[in-house]
Motif scaffolding. Structure first.
Motif, PDB file in Angstrom:
ATOM      1  N   TYR A 234       0.790  -1.341  -0.208  1.00  0.00           N
ATOM      2  CA  TYR A 234       0.085  -0.043   0.057  1.00  0.00           C
ATOM      3  C   TYR A 234       0.876   1.253  -0.181  1.00  0.00           C
ATOM      4  O   TYR A 234       0.460   2.229   0.610  1.00  0.00           O
ATOM      5  CB  TYR A 234      -1.098   0.048   1.139  1.00  0.00           C
ATOM      6  N   ALA A 235       2.085   1.257  -0.549  1.00  0.00           N
ATOM      7  CA  ALA A 235       3.160   2.187  -0.375  1.00  0.00           C
ATOM      8  C   ALA A 235       3.065   3.499  -1.360  1.00  0.00           C
ATOM      9  O   ALA A 235       3.153   3.111  -2.436  1.00  0.00           O
ATOM     10  CB  ALA A 235       4.546   1.703  -0.219  1.00  0.00           C
ATOM     11  N   PRO A 236       3.020   4.787  -0.779  1.00  0.00           N
ATOM     12  CA  PRO A 236       3.467   5.715  -1.893  1.00  0.00           C
ATOM     13  C   PRO A 236       4.755   5.465  -2.582  1.00  0.00           C
ATOM     14  O   PRO A 236       5.613   4.790  -1.826  1.00  0.00           O
ATOM     15  CB  PRO A 236       3.035   7.112  -0.936  1.00  0.00           C
ATOM     16  N   SER A 237       5.161   6.525  -3.269  1.00  0.00           N
ATOM     17  CA  SER A 237       6.522   6.471  -3.652  1.00  0.00           C
ATOM     18  C   SER A 237       7.379   7.524  -2.938  1.00  0.00           C
ATOM     19  O   SER A 237       8.495   7.392  -3.077  1.00  0.00           O
ATOM     20  CB  SER A 237       6.437   7.338  -5.139  1.00  0.00           C
ATOM     21  N   ARG A 238       6.756   8.373  -1.784  1.00  0.00           N
ATOM     22  CA  ARG A 238       7.474   8.925  -1.062  1.00  0.00           C
ATOM     23  C   ARG A 238       7.442   8.454   0.393  1.00  0.00           C
ATOM     24  O   ARG A 238       6.541   7.612   0.693  1.00  0.00           O
ATOM     25  CB  ARG A 238       6.896  10.560  -0.985  1.00  0.00           C
ATOM     26  N   PRO A 239       8.569   8.558   1.151  1.00  0.00           N
ATOM     27  CA  PRO A 239       8.470   8.015   2.490  1.00  0.00           C
ATOM     28  C   PRO A 239       7.528   8.508   3.318  1.00  0.00           C
ATOM     29  O   PRO A 239       6.971   9.714   3.380  1.00  0.00           O
ATOM     30  CB  PRO A 239      10.004   8.443   3.107  1.00  0.00           C
ATOM     31  N   VAL A 240       6.635   7.658   4.230  1.00  0.00           N
ATOM     32  CA  VAL A 240       5.685   7.937   5.151  1.00  0.00           C
ATOM     33  C   VAL A 240       6.074   7.862   6.546  1.00  0.00           C
ATOM     34  O   VAL A 240       6.890   6.944   7.010  1.00  0.00           O
ATOM     35  CB  VAL A 240       4.760   6.960   4.654  1.00  0.00           C
ATOM     36  N   ARG A 248       6.799  18.209   9.324  1.00  0.00           N
ATOM     37  CA  ARG A 248       8.291  18.583   9.284  1.00  0.00           C
ATOM     38  C   ARG A 248       8.611  19.443   8.273  1.00  0.00           C
ATOM     39  O   ARG A 248       7.429  19.424   7.253  1.00  0.00           O
ATOM     40  CB  ARG A 248       9.134  17.311   9.582  1.00  0.00           C
ATOM     41  N   ASP A 249       9.674  19.783   7.874  1.00  0.00           N
ATOM     42  CA  ASP A 249       9.904  20.375   6.517  1.00  0.00           C
ATOM     43  C   ASP A 249       9.743  19.667   5.420  1.00  0.00           C
ATOM     44  O   ASP A 249       9.907  18.425   5.249  1.00  0.00           O
ATOM     45  CB  ASP A 249      11.544  20.989   6.521  1.00  0.00           C
ATOM     46  N   ASP A 250       9.098  20.225   4.392  1.00  0.00           N
ATOM     47  CA  ASP A 250       8.773  19.728   3.245  1.00  0.00           C
ATOM     48  C   ASP A 250       7.780  18.320   3.040  1.00  0.00           C
ATOM     49  O   ASP A 250       7.909  17.387   2.505  1.00  0.00           O
ATOM     50  CB  ASP A 250      10.152  19.635   2.398  1.00  0.00           C
ATOM     51  N   GLU A 251       7.049  18.376   4.241  1.00  0.00           N
ATOM     52  CA  GLU A 251       6.106  16.902   4.292  1.00  0.00           C
ATOM     53  C   GLU A 251       4.880  17.437   4.134  1.00  0.00           C
ATOM     54  O   GLU A 251       4.131  18.750   4.327  1.00  0.00           O
ATOM     55  CB  GLU A 251       6.277  16.398   6.024  1.00  0.00           C
ATOM     56  N   TRP A 252       4.085  16.701   3.495  1.00  0.00           N
ATOM     57  CA  TRP A 252       2.399  16.523   3.515  1.00  0.00           C
ATOM     58  C   TRP A 252       1.912  16.134   4.458  1.00  0.00           C
ATOM     59  O   TRP A 252       1.929  14.932   4.816  1.00  0.00           O
ATOM     60  CB  TRP A 252       1.964  16.061   1.869  1.00  0.00           C
ATOM     61  N   LEU A 253       1.093  16.563   5.347  1.00  0.00           N
ATOM     62  CA  LEU A 253       0.410  16.050   6.506  1.00  0.00           C
ATOM     63  C   LEU A 253      -1.078  15.702   6.378  1.00  0.00           C
ATOM     64  O   LEU A 253      -1.706  16.538   5.667  1.00  0.00           O
ATOM     65  CB  LEU A 253       0.533  17.038   7.584  1.00  0.00           C
ATOM     66  N   ASP A 286       0.831  11.912  -2.331  1.00  0.00           N
ATOM     67  CA  ASP A 286       1.897  11.145  -3.042  1.00  0.00           C
ATOM     68  C   ASP A 286       2.104  12.103  -4.399  1.00  0.00           C
ATOM     69  O   ASP A 286       3.263  12.197  -4.874  1.00  0.00           O
ATOM     70  CB  ASP A 286       1.520   9.913  -3.517  1.00  0.00           C
ATOM     71  N   MET A 287       1.186  12.790  -4.911  1.00  0.00           N
ATOM     72  CA  MET A 287       1.113  13.632  -6.105  1.00  0.00           C
ATOM     73  C   MET A 287       1.327  15.020  -5.674  1.00  0.00           C
ATOM     74  O   MET A 287       1.829  15.909  -6.377  1.00  0.00           O
ATOM     75  CB  MET A 287      -0.103  13.459  -6.809  1.00  0.00           C
ATOM     76  N   ALA A 288       1.520  15.454  -4.299  1.00  0.00           N
ATOM     77  CA  ALA A 288       1.965  16.945  -3.897  1.00  0.00           C
ATOM     78  C   ALA A 288       3.344  16.929  -4.359  1.00  0.00           C
ATOM     79  O   ALA A 288       4.133  15.977  -3.939  1.00  0.00           O
ATOM     80  CB  ALA A 288       1.472  16.921  -2.437  1.00  0.00           C
ATOM     81  N   GLU A 289       3.688  18.333  -4.136  1.00  0.00           N
ATOM     82  CA  GLU A 289       5.419  18.557  -4.246  1.00  0.00           C
ATOM     83  C   GLU A 289       5.892  18.604  -2.986  1.00  0.00           C
ATOM     84  O   GLU A 289       6.608  19.732  -2.703  1.00  0.00           O
ATOM     85  CB  GLU A 289       5.396  19.926  -5.263  1.00  0.00           C
ATOM     86  N   ARG A 290       6.108  17.584  -2.367  1.00  0.00           N
ATOM     87  CA  ARG A 290       6.617  17.476  -1.180  1.00  0.00           C
ATOM     88  C   ARG A 290       7.726  16.248  -0.976  1.00  0.00           C
ATOM     89  O   ARG A 290       7.278  15.360  -2.003  1.00  0.00           O
ATOM     90  CB  ARG A 290       5.757  17.365  -0.011  1.00  0.00           C
ATOM     91  N   SER A 291       8.472  16.249  -0.146  1.00  0.00           N
ATOM     92  CA  SER A 291       9.601  15.043  -0.238  1.00  0.00           C
ATOM     93  C   SER A 291       9.133  13.930   0.721  1.00  0.00           C
ATOM     94  O   SER A 291       9.695  12.981   0.491  1.00  0.00           O
ATOM     95  CB  SER A 291      10.853  15.724   0.197  1.00  0.00           C
ATOM     96  N   GLY A 292       8.225  14.255   1.445  1.00  0.00           N
ATOM     97  CA  GLY A 292       7.547  12.893   2.231  1.00  0.00           C
ATOM     98  C   GLY A 292       6.309  13.244   2.766  1.00  0.00           C
ATOM     99  O   GLY A 292       5.451  14.421   2.554  1.00  0.00           O
TER     100      GLY A 292
END
Length: 318
Positions: A234-240, A248-253, A286-292
């Motif tokens: 069930y994993a996105p391409s970005r770390p969860v 935190r910095d550059d995370e989508w919450l 996962d589609m947002a412009e964030r690193s995590g």
């Protein structure tokens, strides 16, 4: 298996008579199609046709040691494929049609392709409650193997858009009936050798199964007995990151309850609403412009057990 390199046109049709007829035609010639259920969208093919089932594994890039759930229209059709004990019959009568999968000893001469069961002596069966899957079952007259309609290990699809994002160009047809109602995959219960065990949490809670049967419900063993048991899934391409009270910095919450976030599973802390929104929220994040991606705490009770199961597997590096 890996997905084929060749791209094919993927047609998207709204659920209705024409879509079911088109899907039945594809399945009749050994293809696979994406179809909504009440849990998530499934990738359906004739469960008795080895080449058709191989097409599911190829489209998803799914490892062939991971068994598939077979969908049937009613309990009578299920009993033609598997051996039911008293506990299985009680669960089927109480929960079917609905988001419960039963893992049972496969009946000799069932005709189910061996790829479906991944060489196990059991078969996973479900009677879905969604009109589209029921209509397709009756139009084809075949048991349909139907794992989630997404690339293996990635976020499960609860909308046709999610299917197209993951499998567009790999499958010929998606039947679109909007977002799914439940939002997470079925509860999986094994009734084998006189024991009742939960192999995957889902919309029907373990305690409800125990209360229904009046007995303890055990847990899963170490091996792969059913879908959804891989550590990373069930994993996105970005770390969860889980249990987050703030980004935190550059995370989508992804929020829940008092934690608002960039989007929320449920501002009111409603677990049913949260389950229905879970995979859609992960797709958006996962589609947002964030690193995590960060996810607020969700209570680990009732339906929250299934939600947290999906989140923990999503957070494991692939």
């Amino acid at each position: 298996m890996t997905a084929p390199n060749a791209s094919i046109p993927t047609v998207r049709l709204p659920y209705g008579t024409a879509a079911i007829a088109a899907a039945a035609e594809v399945i009749g010639r050994g293809g696979c199609v994406a179809v909504p259920t009440e849990t998530v969208y499934g990738l359906a093919a004739d469960a008795t046709d080895s080449r058709a089932v191989a097409g599911i594994y190829a489209a998803k890039g799914r490892p062939d040691f991971n068994p598939l759930i077979v969908h049937v229209p009613d309990r009578a059709a299920a009993e033609a494929l598997a051996v039911f004990d008293d506990a299985a019959r009680r669960l089927a009568d109480a929960c079917w049609p609905g988001p419960l999968t039963l893992v049972l000893p496969i009946r000799e001469g069932s005709g189910i392709a061996s790829l479906v069961t991944a060489g196990l002596a059991t078969i996973a069966l479900r009677v879905p409650a969604h009109d589209a899957m029921q209509a397709l079952l009756r139009a084809t007259g075949r048991p349909l193997a139907a794992p989630s309609a997404n690339a293996s290990g990635s976020i499960s699809p609860t909308r046709a858009e999610h299917v197209l994002r993951s499998l567009g160009g790999r499958i010929p047809l998606v039947i679109d009936d909007g977002p799914t109602a439940r939002g997470i995959e079925s509860t999986i219960i094994a009734c084998v050798g006189g024991q009742v065990r939960q192999l995957r949490p889902g919309p029907i809670a373990r305690e409800d199964i125990a209360n229904l049967l009046g007995c303890a419900v055990g847990g899963a063993g170490a091996g792969i007995e059913a879908p959804g048991q891989l550590a990373s899934h069930y994993a996105p391409s970005r770390p969860v990151r889980l249990e987050a009270m703030a980004a935190r910095d550059d995370e989508w919450l992804i929020g829940f309850g008092p934690v608002a976030g960039d989007a929320t599973l449920s501002a009111d802390g409603d677990l049913v609403e949260a389950a229905a929104r879970l995979f859609d929220a992960l797709h958006v994040a996962d589609m947002a412009e964030r690193s995590g991606i960060a996810v607020a705490p969700v209570p680990d009770t009732g339906l929250g057990v299934a939600i947290n199961d999906r989140l923990r597997r999503a957070a494991v590096p692939g």
